[in-house]
Motif scaffolding. Sequence first.
Motif, mmCIF file in Angstrom:
data_model
loop_
_atom_site.group_PDB
_atom_site.id
_atom_site.type_symbol
_atom_site.label_atom_id
_atom_site.label_comp_id
_atom_site.label_asym_id
_atom_site.label_seq_id
_atom_site.Cartn_x
_atom_site.Cartn_y
_atom_site.Cartn_z
ATOM 1 N N GLY A 65 1.613 4.853 -7.594
ATOM 2 C CA GLY A 65 0.309 4.917 -8.235
ATOM 3 C C GLY A 65 0.251 4.110 -9.526
ATOM 4 N N GLN A 96 0.827 -1.212 0.000
ATOM 5 C CA GLN A 96 0.000 0.000 0.000
ATOM 6 C C GLN A 96 0.860 1.259 0.000
ATOM 7 N N ARG A 97 1.975 1.237 0.723
ATOM 8 C CA ARG A 97 2.857 2.399 0.763
ATOM 9 C C ARG A 97 3.465 2.666 -0.614
ATOM 10 N N ARG A 102 0.801 4.141 -2.964
ATOM 11 C CA ARG A 102 0.562 5.565 -2.723
ATOM 12 C C ARG A 102 1.692 6.417 -3.299
#
Length: 318
Positions: free
Chosen positions: A109, A102-103, A106
């Motif tokens: 993208g 997830q990091r 973010r």
Amino acid sequence: MRDPIEYFMSAEVTLSDKLLEVLYLVIGLLCIYTAFANLKDKKNDKNIGTFIFWLMLGLMFVLGPWIPSLYTGILMVIMVLGPIFKQVKRGSEPEPTVEETQRNYRKVGMKVFVPALCIGVFALGFALFTSISPLVGMGVGVFVAVLILMVYSRENKPRIFLHDCRRMLDIVGPLSMLPTLLAALGSVFTSAGVGDVIAQLVSNIIPSGNIVVGIIVYAVGMAIFTMIMGNAFAAITVMTVGIGAPFVLSLGADPVVVGSLALTCGYCGTLCTPMAANFNMVPVAVLEMKDSNGVIKKQVLIGVIMLVLQIIYMIVMC
């Protein structure tokens, strides 16, 4: 057996072939790295068998062109013993955590798709605009993708790519060799005269001079033989010698139309067979699907429909 120095210095060998050998060398070194990484993996209770499999495969990529064919055959026999006796197992290379994934998303993208597209773009570019093999283009695309990923994040060190290569090879396992072995099987069948045997058998079924029946048998045969061999390119040689040439092309059919559509008929068989490991079994391993035939089950109906349409198209065009 050839001298590698003489090979790379020879003016008779094309740049494409030389670059392709370099690409195979890199693949072989990655397999050897995977072998030793598994050997040191104490959590892998079958680390010896896994080590032998990847080491033999790596040595064939590295040494294959430069050693006698007998030695290559010995390496291959040793290599396949591990999978036969189920002594090849996925290692314990840790996967990225959900938080890490997830990091990174973010941070990067949708730009994450740019490196993936590089592989196809460079392969297509090499095929259309150079005389160099598109396989080399794929290798260049991978190298460019690595550079882009390193620009995306300073955490993407060379060891990260090595670890991920090892993890991907472990996930796919022995299935990674199936397409290559099946392609070689096509050459063996052709040399053994399987096409001539098929021609003798089919001559008792197809009415003499009936091109429509010939096309149907040829197309269905391409799909079935591709299902058996797992590779349409391996099947088309045998089936064209046995059925296409004597029962379709000899009656005046356009070889360009027949050849291209025969391949697409073979691809319909590709959708329906576990032998096409790179299409139907590798995704199962990568996605860790519970149903080993889940991909095939979703594709069978589409494959049958497309086969019928290809047969109709071939009849109309011929």
